[in-house]
Scaffold this motif. Structure first.
Motif: not given
Length: 162
Positions: A17, A29, A38, A49, A51-54, A58, A61-62
């Motif tokens: 982050y 992950t 994740r 998480a 398969d969802q966009h946060l 987002e 995050l890397h």
């Protein structure tokens, strides 16, 4: 997480982050044969998480899974590649006897591979005894992707001593 019970973990990767004012490792992950999750430790709790966009978080995050350069070092059994992520991390990719591995090392110099910076990143078996795999199939299975401008060399270099 119940859909992953009993499945083998193929890989564990750190999620960083960074909001431009500093960064930290925010989670992991976990990649399974049927997908990934994740696990993030953000603000005072654990977020799982699937398969969802946060949302806004987002963008900060890397995961270092995008390859800038891939050089095939062996096209026969085993299939092997040297690869570098977009942040410069060296990865050794190998497929032999139906098993694929991705190892993280400080550099392509094998003399540096025994230190604390070396670790297994991904491992899987496909149920075959194969020794050859197409690079694109390997990358998909390993959870890696090519950068749009990636440098890819699929023909093994010729050894002048051979």
């Amino acid at each position: 997480m119940t859909r992953f019970v009993g499945q083998t973990i193929r890989s564990v990767r750190e999620i960083d982050y960074n909001d431009g004012h500093g960064g930290f490792t925010a989670g992991l992950t976990l990649q399974f044969p049927s997908g990934s999750i994740r696990l993030l430790g953000l603000v005072d709790g654990l977020l799982i998480a699937h398969d969802q966009h946060l949302g806004a978080v987002e963008a900060h995050l890397h995961e270092d899974v995008t390859l800038a350069r891939v050089v095939q070092t062996s096209g026969s059994c085993p299939s092997q590649w040297d690869a570098w992520t977009t942040t410069g991390q060296y990865l050794y990719l190998r497929y032999r006897h139906g098993e694929g591995t991705v190892e993280q090392h400080p550099s392509e110099d094998v003399d540096t591979w025994d230190g604390d910076e070396s670790r297994l990143w991904t491992s899987w078996g496909d149920g075959t005894d194969g020794g050859q795999i197409e690079p694109t199939d390997f990358l998909v299975t390993a959870g890696l992707r090519l950068a749009p401008d990636a440098e890819v060399h699929t023909t093994p270099p010729i050894d002048p001593k051979a």
